[in-house]
Design a protein around this motif. Structure first.
Motif, PDB file in Angstrom:
ATOM      1  N   GLY A  62     -58.111  46.246  33.526  1.00 51.19           N
ATOM      2  CA  GLY A  62     -58.435  47.619  33.909  1.00 51.19           C
ATOM      3  C   GLY A  62     -59.913  47.891  33.735  1.00 51.19           C
ATOM      4  O   GLY A  62     -60.552  48.511  34.588  1.00 51.19           O
ATOM      5  N   VAL A  65     -61.901  46.106  36.467  1.00 51.67           N
ATOM      6  CA  VAL A  65     -61.777  46.803  37.753  1.00 51.67           C
ATOM      7  C   VAL A  65     -62.564  48.114  37.716  1.00 51.67           C
ATOM      8  O   VAL A  65     -63.236  48.474  38.685  1.00 51.67           O
ATOM      9  N   LYS A  69     -65.480  49.155  40.299  1.00 49.66           N
ATOM     10  CA  LYS A  69     -65.499  50.401  41.075  1.00 49.66           C
ATOM     11  C   LYS A  69     -66.795  51.169  40.838  1.00 49.66           C
ATOM     12  O   LYS A  69     -67.405  51.699  41.757  1.00 49.66           O
ATOM     13  N   THR A  94     -51.923  39.928  39.287  1.00 47.14           N
ATOM     14  CA  THR A  94     -52.223  41.345  39.460  1.00 47.14           C
ATOM     15  C   THR A  94     -52.864  41.659  40.807  1.00 47.14           C
ATOM     16  O   THR A  94     -53.220  42.799  41.071  1.00 47.14           O
ATOM     17  N   LEU A  96     -55.708  40.670  41.904  1.00 43.83           N
ATOM     18  CA  LEU A  96     -57.143  40.945  41.807  1.00 43.83           C
ATOM     19  C   LEU A  96     -58.007  39.873  42.464  1.00 43.83           C
ATOM     20  O   LEU A  96     -59.208  40.077  42.635  1.00 43.83           O
ATOM     21  N   VAL A  99     -59.736  41.213  45.288  1.00 41.51           N
ATOM     22  CA  VAL A  99     -60.639  42.338  45.043  1.00 41.51           C
ATOM     23  C   VAL A  99     -61.974  41.866  44.477  1.00 41.51           C
ATOM     24  O   VAL A  99     -63.041  42.335  44.865  1.00 41.51           O
TER      25      VAL A  99
ATOM     26  N   GLN B 243     -48.368  55.007  43.827  1.00 40.98           N
ATOM     27  CA  GLN B 243     -49.820  54.837  43.718  1.00 40.98           C
ATOM     28  C   GLN B 243     -50.544  56.173  43.903  1.00 40.98           C
ATOM     29  O   GLN B 243     -51.532  56.450  43.225  1.00 40.98           O
ATOM     30  N   PHE B 256     -54.641  51.653  35.353  1.00 41.86           N
ATOM     31  CA  PHE B 256     -53.825  51.149  36.445  1.00 41.86           C
ATOM     32  C   PHE B 256     -52.401  50.959  35.949  1.00 41.86           C
ATOM     33  O   PHE B 256     -52.130  51.126  34.774  1.00 41.86           O
ATOM     34  N   PRO B 299     -50.898  44.143  44.879  1.00 38.44           N
ATOM     35  CA  PRO B 299     -51.851  44.450  43.799  1.00 38.44           C
ATOM     36  C   PRO B 299     -51.324  45.492  42.800  1.00 38.44           C
ATOM     37  O   PRO B 299     -50.351  46.186  43.073  1.00 38.44           O
ATOM     38  N   LEU B 303     -55.435  50.269  42.522  1.00 30.04           N
ATOM     39  CA  LEU B 303     -56.549  49.347  42.724  1.00 30.04           C
ATOM     40  C   LEU B 303     -57.157  49.484  44.118  1.00 30.04           C
ATOM     41  O   LEU B 303     -58.361  49.654  44.255  1.00 30.04           O
TER      42      LEU B 303
END
Lengths: 113, 393
Positions: A62, A65, A69, A94, A96, A99, B243, B256, B299, B303
């Protein structure tokens, strides 16, 4: 185990943040503070070197991420350096991996434009 | 620190005297000495100095109420604040009895009138003060524990409801264990609902992070899931709905949630699995444990704005078990210092099922095994939802 955080800004425009130890629910707030601090100091291209990370839980994810962001909202980016299968597995579970840009080495992460 | 103090008895312990009058200080020192108490007086003249002189050996504070840096009850309040769990006894002059009584009401353990107390009485007052303070501390901790337990029960009701499943061919069992051996909740949540058409919807989720905010968010997501499901939202729309709720309700952008959403067909022969950053459930077929690697992943919730969560249909057969869990169960250590991981959990599960452990006690068995391997309580919360069909269960 203690969380080790070390900043190397000799690879301008990249700032390498080496993370060592365990990033869990107890230590993740320190990683968050460090990322927030770097962003507020104006660092925009941050490379988080996770090769020394023994353990990364969902709270740690978290924080990473959140850092990503924050950086992207400032036209920056957070690239991860990670080759350990166990840690990569966490990113994969997850979702990710799609991302984050995940590199095999600091050199690779800092040579990309 | 206080345990050490208790074990040492009264010998070698210190009485911290806060008194600006050298004559009065000497008097107290002589009283303590004369009573043969073994208590060592440490003389300071201000509250500020006293604060620096507190050690693990400080048994009690004797405070004069007329000090240069802290006069009267204001001074007492300062002293009580710095004293923490150490009892404070107030010293007053002959004319200040009322002040002494006010001081006790304010939190001092006792008041002694200077010049009227014998050494023995002084030592006794100190001992009583220490015992009373200990009693107060115990009562305070008890009240705190009760508050925490009430808070936990409230959140637990929200996070961990009783599933609404009535199909007699489907066995199920749920378990939750808060992390760190403490009565604090994280954000693990689950739910299960049998719909009118016989399909059974199952949810397991985990809010990243730990604490009351995360737990409250877990409750919000769990209730949102139940509402979406009961309102007839198609399964493929449920996770994007969740979400949206997460985005609107979360207290920080760094938070999250992972979810595993399962739809069991009415005949219990197939499961449609959707993963949002959550570990895949373990599948037991004919008593053998399989981690289904073919389950596609989406995901974490919160996110990516336009995320999609692919559905994977798993053929279950007629003798199957499904185990949904949160990562707290696999993040514990093993005796060789590694983490248990899903592979370790699979071994533990195989072993338990091989011994004939049923669905009702499997969760407890697995948590106990994981804790044994970890050498103590697991740090993070653990939630388990086990479902099974067939004669085995």
């Amino acid at each position: 185990m203690e969380l080790g955080l070390q900043v190397d800004d000799s690879r301008s425009p990249f700032t390498v943040l080496s993370v060592k130890g365990e990033v869990d629910v107890y230590s993740a707030p320190r990683l968050r503070e460090k990322l927030v601090e770097l962003v507020s100091e104006g660092h925009r291209q941050i490379v988080a070197d996770l090769e020394g990370v023994d353990f990364l839980d969902s709270t740690g994810l978290g924080v990473l991420v959140g850092g990503l962001k924050r950086l992207r909202s400032h036209d920056g980016d957070l690239t991860l350096v990670c080759t350990q299968p166990r840690i990569l597995k966490v990113f994969e579970i997850t979702g990710l991996t799609t991302v984050f840009r995940i590199s095999g080495s600091i050199d690779e992460a800092t040579s990309a434009s | 620190m206080s345990g050490q103090r208790e074990r040492r008895g009264v010998e070698n312990l210190e009485i911290l005297l806060v008194e600006d009058d050298a004559g009065d200080a000497l008097l107290v020192e002589e009283l303590l000495d004369g009573a043969g108490s073994g208590l060592e007086p440490v003389w300071t003249t201000t509250v500020a100095e006293a604060e620096r002189r507190i050690t693990a050996r400080t048994l009690c504070i004797l405070l004069d109420l007329n000090l240069p840096d802290s006069e009267g009850l204001e001074g007492l309040r300062k002293a009580l604040q710095m004293a923490g769990r150490i009892p404070v006894i107030v010293l007053t002059g002959r004319v200040d009895r009322t002040l002494g009584e006010l001081a006790v009401a304010e939190g001092a353990q006792d008041y002694l009138v200077k010049g009227t107390v014998s050494g023995e009485e002084l030592v006794r007052a100190v001992r009583y003060a220490v015992e009373r303070r200990k009693g107060q501390e115990t009562a305070r901790r008890l009240a705190e524990a009760e508050l925490l337990a009430a808070e936990k029960a409230r959140l637990e009701r929200g996070l961990l409801p009783r599933p609404i499943i009535s199909n007699p061919a489907l066995s199920w069992s749920t378990r939750y264990r808060p992390g760190g051996g403490r009565a604090l909740l994280g954000g693990d949540f689950f739910d299960g609902i049998e719909l009118d058409d016989g399909c059974v919807r199952v949810l397991m989720g985990d809010v990243t992070g730990h604490g009351p905010d995360e737990a409250a968010l877990g409750v919000a997501l769990r209730v949102a899931w139940r509402c979406l499901v009961l309102a007839g939202a198609p399964p493929e729309a449920v996770l994007s709905g969740l979400q949206k709720v997460l985005g609107a309700e979360r207290h920080s952008e760094d938070v999250f949630a992972t979810v595993c959403d399962i739809t069991l067909t009415a005949d219990l022969s197939r499961a449609v699995v959707r993963l949002g950053g959550h570990p895949a459930p373990l599948l037991l077929r004919s008593g053998r444990v399989e981690a289904d690697t073919v389950i596609q992943r989406g995901p974490l919730l919160g996110l990516v704005d336009d995320a999609a969560w692919p559905a994977t249909t798993v053929a279950l057969g007629d003798d199957w078990g499904l185990m949904l869990f949160t990562d707290g169960l696999v993040e514990g250590r093993t005796p060789d210092g590694q983490r248990l991981d899903v592979a370790g959990l699979m071994d533990l599960t195989s072993e338990a099922v091989g011994r004939g452990v049923g669905l009702g006690s499997l969760a407890d068995e697995l948590i106990a095994s994981a804790e044994r391997a970890n050498g103590g309580p697991l740090l993070d919360d653990v939630a388990l939802f086990l479902l099974g069909s067939g004669s085995r269960w």
